[in-house]
Design a protein around this motif. Structure first.
Motif, PDB file in Angstrom:
ATOM      1  N   ARG A   1     -84.255  32.693 -77.624  1.00  0.00           N
ATOM      2  CA  ARG A   1     -85.117  33.242 -78.652  1.00  0.00           C
ATOM      3  C   ARG A   1     -84.335  34.008 -79.724  1.00  0.00           C
ATOM      4  O   ARG A   1     -83.718  35.026 -79.478  1.00  0.00           O
ATOM      5  CB  ARG A   1     -86.142  34.195 -78.019  1.00  0.00           C
ATOM      6  CG  ARG A   1     -87.369  34.498 -78.875  1.00  0.00           C
ATOM      7  CD  ARG A   1     -87.137  35.495 -80.010  1.00  0.00           C
ATOM      8  NE  ARG A   1     -86.601  36.768 -79.559  1.00  0.00           N
ATOM      9  CZ  ARG A   1     -87.350  37.734 -79.026  1.00  0.00           C
ATOM     10  NH1 ARG A   1     -88.633  37.580 -78.877  1.00  0.00           N
ATOM     11  NH2 ARG A   1     -86.766  38.870 -78.649  1.00  0.00           N
ATOM     12  N   ILE A   2     -84.394  33.473 -80.922  1.00  0.00           N
ATOM     13  CA  ILE A   2     -84.029  34.193 -82.129  1.00  0.00           C
ATOM     14  C   ILE A   2     -85.352  34.465 -82.843  1.00  0.00           C
ATOM     15  O   ILE A   2     -86.094  33.538 -83.154  1.00  0.00           O
ATOM     16  CB  ILE A   2     -83.082  33.366 -83.025  1.00  0.00           C
ATOM     17  CG1 ILE A   2     -81.782  33.066 -82.276  1.00  0.00           C
ATOM     18  CG2 ILE A   2     -82.800  34.099 -84.333  1.00  0.00           C
ATOM     19  CD1 ILE A   2     -80.890  32.041 -82.964  1.00  0.00           C
ATOM     20  N   LYS A   3     -85.682  35.722 -83.043  1.00  0.00           N
ATOM     21  CA  LYS A   3     -86.993  36.067 -83.602  1.00  0.00           C
ATOM     22  C   LYS A   3     -87.281  35.294 -84.896  1.00  0.00           C
ATOM     23  O   LYS A   3     -86.384  35.124 -85.708  1.00  0.00           O
ATOM     24  CB  LYS A   3     -87.051  37.572 -83.903  1.00  0.00           C
ATOM     25  CG  LYS A   3     -87.306  38.455 -82.701  1.00  0.00           C
ATOM     26  CD  LYS A   3     -87.451  39.908 -83.150  1.00  0.00           C
ATOM     27  CE  LYS A   3     -87.711  40.827 -81.966  1.00  0.00           C
ATOM     28  NZ  LYS A   3     -87.805  42.234 -82.400  1.00  0.00           N
ATOM     29  N   PRO A   4     -88.552  34.864 -85.039  1.00  0.00           N
ATOM     30  CA  PRO A   4     -89.728  35.194 -84.239  1.00  0.00           C
ATOM     31  C   PRO A   4     -90.179  34.077 -83.290  1.00  0.00           C
ATOM     32  O   PRO A   4     -91.214  34.200 -82.655  1.00  0.00           O
ATOM     33  CB  PRO A   4     -90.794  35.398 -85.322  1.00  0.00           C
ATOM     34  CG  PRO A   4     -90.441  34.354 -86.358  1.00  0.00           C
ATOM     35  CD  PRO A   4     -88.925  34.308 -86.367  1.00  0.00           C
ATOM     36  N   ASP A   5     -89.431  32.979 -83.205  1.00  0.00           N
ATOM     37  CA  ASP A   5     -89.852  31.793 -82.466  1.00  0.00           C
ATOM     38  C   ASP A   5     -89.066  31.628 -81.166  1.00  0.00           C
ATOM     39  O   ASP A   5     -88.096  32.338 -80.907  1.00  0.00           O
ATOM     40  CB  ASP A   5     -89.645  30.533 -83.312  1.00  0.00           C
ATOM     41  CG  ASP A   5     -90.335  30.603 -84.669  1.00  0.00           C
ATOM     42  OD1 ASP A   5     -91.393  31.251 -84.767  1.00  0.00           O
ATOM     43  OD2 ASP A   5     -89.804  30.013 -85.635  1.00  0.00           O
ATOM     44  N   ILE A   6     -89.480  30.639 -80.359  1.00  0.00           N
ATOM     45  CA  ILE A   6     -88.710  30.206 -79.197  1.00  0.00           C
ATOM     46  C   ILE A   6     -88.033  28.897 -79.548  1.00  0.00           C
ATOM     47  O   ILE A   6     -88.671  27.965 -80.040  1.00  0.00           O
ATOM     48  CB  ILE A   6     -89.606  30.007 -77.965  1.00  0.00           C
ATOM     49  CG1 ILE A   6     -90.282  31.323 -77.574  1.00  0.00           C
ATOM     50  CG2 ILE A   6     -88.791  29.467 -76.781  1.00  0.00           C
ATOM     51  CD1 ILE A   6     -91.303  31.180 -76.454  1.00  0.00           C
ATOM     52  N   GLN A   7     -86.726  28.838 -79.320  1.00  0.00           N
ATOM     53  CA  GLN A   7     -85.951  27.629 -79.582  1.00  0.00           C
ATOM     54  C   GLN A   7     -85.549  26.973 -78.267  1.00  0.00           C
ATOM     55  O   GLN A   7     -85.593  27.596 -77.206  1.00  0.00           O
ATOM     56  CB  GLN A   7     -84.702  27.944 -80.422  1.00  0.00           C
ATOM     57  CG  GLN A   7     -84.984  28.551 -81.790  1.00  0.00           C
ATOM     58  CD  GLN A   7     -85.198  30.048 -81.758  1.00  0.00           C
ATOM     59  OE1 GLN A   7     -84.690  30.739 -80.873  1.00  0.00           O
ATOM     60  NE2 GLN A   7     -85.965  30.567 -82.692  1.00  0.00           N
ATOM     61  N   ILE A   8     -85.140  25.713 -78.366  1.00  0.00           N
ATOM     62  CA  ILE A   8     -84.739  24.964 -77.184  1.00  0.00           C
ATOM     63  C   ILE A   8     -83.405  24.273 -77.433  1.00  0.00           C
ATOM     64  O   ILE A   8     -83.129  23.811 -78.560  1.00  0.00           O
ATOM     65  CB  ILE A   8     -85.819  23.928 -76.793  1.00  0.00           C
ATOM     66  CG1 ILE A   8     -85.521  23.295 -75.424  1.00  0.00           C
ATOM     67  CG2 ILE A   8     -85.988  22.868 -77.876  1.00  0.00           C
ATOM     68  CD1 ILE A   8     -86.684  22.480 -74.860  1.00  0.00           C
ATOM     69  N   VAL A   9     -82.573  24.260 -76.419  1.00  0.00           N
ATOM     70  CA  VAL A   9     -81.357  23.449 -76.410  1.00  0.00           C
ATOM     71  C   VAL A   9     -81.597  22.339 -75.390  1.00  0.00           C
ATOM     72  O   VAL A   9     -81.930  22.612 -74.234  1.00  0.00           O
ATOM     73  CB  VAL A   9     -80.116  24.275 -76.035  1.00  0.00           C
ATOM     74  CG1 VAL A   9     -78.904  23.374 -75.822  1.00  0.00           C
ATOM     75  CG2 VAL A   9     -79.827  25.300 -77.121  1.00  0.00           C
ATOM     76  N   VAL A  10     -81.478  21.099 -75.821  1.00  0.00           N
ATOM     77  CA  VAL A  10     -81.790  19.971 -74.945  1.00  0.00           C
ATOM     78  C   VAL A  10     -80.578  19.060 -74.769  1.00  0.00           C
ATOM     79  O   VAL A  10     -79.758  18.895 -75.671  1.00  0.00           O
ATOM     80  CB  VAL A  10     -82.968  19.137 -75.499  1.00  0.00           C
ATOM     81  CG1 VAL A  10     -84.272  19.892 -75.377  1.00  0.00           C
ATOM     82  CG2 VAL A  10     -82.735  18.713 -76.941  1.00  0.00           C
ATOM     83  N   PHE A  11     -80.493  18.518 -73.551  1.00  0.00           N
ATOM     84  CA  PHE A  11     -79.596  17.419 -73.262  1.00  0.00           C
ATOM     85  C   PHE A  11     -78.121  17.747 -73.521  1.00  0.00           C
ATOM     86  O   PHE A  11     -77.425  17.069 -74.273  1.00  0.00           O
ATOM     87  CB  PHE A  11     -80.024  16.172 -74.052  1.00  0.00           C
ATOM     88  CG  PHE A  11     -81.493  15.872 -73.910  1.00  0.00           C
ATOM     89  CD1 PHE A  11     -82.143  16.058 -72.697  1.00  0.00           C
ATOM     90  CD2 PHE A  11     -82.238  15.424 -74.980  1.00  0.00           C
ATOM     91  CE1 PHE A  11     -83.494  15.777 -72.544  1.00  0.00           C
ATOM     92  CE2 PHE A  11     -83.597  15.148 -74.848  1.00  0.00           C
ATOM     93  CZ  PHE A  11     -84.231  15.319 -73.628  1.00  0.00           C
ATOM     94  N   VAL A  12     -77.672  18.815 -72.867  1.00  0.00           N
ATOM     95  CA  VAL A  12     -76.265  19.211 -72.913  1.00  0.00           C
ATOM     96  C   VAL A  12     -75.593  18.726 -71.635  1.00  0.00           C
ATOM     97  O   VAL A  12     -76.045  19.033 -70.528  1.00  0.00           O
ATOM     98  CB  VAL A  12     -76.125  20.741 -73.042  1.00  0.00           C
ATOM     99  CG1 VAL A  12     -74.664  21.156 -72.976  1.00  0.00           C
ATOM    100  CG2 VAL A  12     -76.764  21.217 -74.333  1.00  0.00           C
ATOM    101  N   ASP A  13     -74.520  17.938 -71.756  1.00  0.00           N
ATOM    102  CA  ASP A  13     -73.836  17.383 -70.592  1.00  0.00           C
ATOM    103  C   ASP A  13     -73.257  18.468 -69.701  1.00  0.00           C
ATOM    104  O   ASP A  13     -73.444  18.480 -68.488  1.00  0.00           O
ATOM    105  CB  ASP A  13     -72.722  16.429 -71.029  1.00  0.00           C
ATOM    106  CG  ASP A  13     -73.269  15.096 -71.520  1.00  0.00           C
ATOM    107  OD1 ASP A  13     -74.142  14.532 -70.829  1.00  0.00           O
ATOM    108  OD2 ASP A  13     -72.837  14.626 -72.578  1.00  0.00           O
ATOM    109  N   LYS A  14     -72.531  19.390 -70.307  1.00  0.00           N
ATOM    110  CA  LYS A  14     -71.931  20.497 -69.559  1.00  0.00           C
ATOM    111  C   LYS A  14     -71.900  21.724 -70.459  1.00  0.00           C
ATOM    112  O   LYS A  14     -71.855  21.615 -71.692  1.00  0.00           O
ATOM    113  CB  LYS A  14     -70.521  20.127 -69.078  1.00  0.00           C
ATOM    114  CG  LYS A  14     -69.564  19.627 -70.134  1.00  0.00           C
ATOM    115  CD  LYS A  14     -68.258  19.176 -69.497  1.00  0.00           C
ATOM    116  CE  LYS A  14     -67.228  18.758 -70.543  1.00  0.00           C
ATOM    117  NZ  LYS A  14     -67.663  17.607 -71.344  1.00  0.00           N
ATOM    118  N   LEU A  15     -71.913  22.880 -69.839  1.00  0.00           N
ATOM    119  CA  LEU A  15     -72.036  24.113 -70.607  1.00  0.00           C
ATOM    120  C   LEU A  15     -70.820  24.367 -71.489  1.00  0.00           C
ATOM    121  O   LEU A  15     -70.909  25.080 -72.490  1.00  0.00           O
ATOM    122  CB  LEU A  15     -72.263  25.284 -69.655  1.00  0.00           C
ATOM    123  CG  LEU A  15     -73.557  25.188 -68.826  1.00  0.00           C
ATOM    124  CD1 LEU A  15     -73.706  26.409 -67.925  1.00  0.00           C
ATOM    125  CD2 LEU A  15     -74.775  25.033 -69.721  1.00  0.00           C
TER     126      LEU A  15
END
Length: 348
Positions: A187-201
């Motif tokens: 979360r970076i204000k004011p919304d909720i964000q998503i990170v999708v489909f990452v192979d490895k951190l």
């Protein structure tokens, strides 16, 4: 309207110095018959560590640690570890928390295979300045103005000897890989964000984040919509997998003459494509109304961070007024039914 049962407070602050100011915002996970609860413990000076207790039933504390299990060990978290969440993925426990250094608040990660010994991986959200963030999203027009308004205050905290970074909190992993890839909310204000489909951190490099912000609008998964969440929202409990979609219990905030009010909210994301919102409750799932939610270190707060599903009963663990930990419950079947009546326009 849904029937939500408030089951009361299960954990209070104690005279132990590490938790003398408050206990709140717990991570919860069940392994076998044991329910493990990792919570934010606050000492004087707003210094936070992670405390631990074990439950024998969803609302019954069986044992409680006398010292924190996770505490500051590096400069990026020197002022505290806040608001943990936990999931298990392929035999490894992922505990995320907000690392606070006194100025910057950023999502960090620790992992374990036994819930006792932890390896810290540091901050995994972007470590960029406000100016860098603004430059990267400057092509987003209206979105840029919104994010500038909510994050502009950070510049007033600028110190000559410290770099001020964009706050990125409420880091929450999905409890399994999707298409064999990691997904998480932040979360970076004011919304909720998503990170999708990452192979490895390890792929979360500065180049990854630059590209992410250049396409930022694609990764906003939930934005404030209704009156009870009009100010800003943030990720809460780890997503719960159901046949209808990923159930998201999050917090929504609205401003009043008495200050901000934090409520628990619910939405549904697509199972295969969690960037897609399917449904959302048009009202708060529950909100501050009990005395122990209305008055505390921070008044008017219900801040959900952990959930446990037992048959059809969904137990939601939350920080109450930033001072104590409480539990509410709701029928999962009834909640999903209510969400089905409130399909999101974008989800149709």
């Amino acid at each position: 309207m849904l029937q939500v049962n408030k089951l009361g407070i299960i954990l209070y602050k104690t005279d132990n110095s590490f938790e003398s100011e408050g206990v709140l915002n717990p991570a919860v996970i069940k392994v076998g018959d044991a329910i493990h609860l990792f919570y934010r413990a606050v000492a004087k000076g707003n210094f936070s560590t992670i405390g631990y207790c074990q439950l024998s039933a969803p609302t019954v504390v069986q044992s409680r640690g006398e010292a924190p299990v996770l505490f500051p060990q590096a400069a990026y978290e020197i002022q505290g570890l806040e608001d943990p969440r936990i999931v298990e993925i392929d035999g490894t426990y992922y505990l995320t928390y907000t690392a606070y250094d006194g100025i910057n608040a950023l999502g960090a990660l620790a992992t374990s295979t036994d819930l006792v010994h932890w390896e810290k991986h540091g901050v995994i959200v972007p470590e960029i300045t406000y100016e860098e963030f603004r430059h990267l999203i400057e092509s987003e027009g209206t979105m840029q103005k919104k994010y500038i308004r909510f994050n502009d205050y950070q510049r007033s905290h600028e110190k000559q000897d410290r770099k001020i970074l964009l706050w990125d909190k409420n880091l929450v992993f999905f409890p399994r890989k999707i298409n064999n890839k990691y997904c998480f909310l932040h979360r970076i204000k004011p919304d909720i964000q998503i990170v999708v489909f990452v192979d490895k951190l390890e792929d979360l490099t500065i180049d990854f984040w630059r590209d992410y912000f250049l396409n930022f609008d694609k990764y906003v998964v939930l934005a404030p919509r209704y009156d009870h969440e009009v100010s800003y929202i943030g990720s809460g409990c780890p997503p719960i997998e159901t046949a209808e979609g990923w159930l998201i219990i999050y917090h929504g905030v609205h401003d009043t003459v008495k200050g901000y009010v934090y409520s628990a909210c619910a939405a549904l994301l697509d199972l295969k494509n969690p960037q897609k919102e399917i449904a959302r409750l048009p009202y708060a799932l529950f909100f501050p109304e009990k005395q122990w939610e209305l008055k505390g270190e921070v008044n008017n707060v219900c801040f959900p961070t952990g959930a446990l599903l037992e048959n059809d009963t969904l137990y939601i663990y939350y920080g109450a007024a930033d001072e104590r930990i409480a539990v509410a419950s709701v029928s999962l079947k009834e909640l999903l039914r209510e969400l089905a009546l409130n399909k999101s326009v974008l989800g149709l």
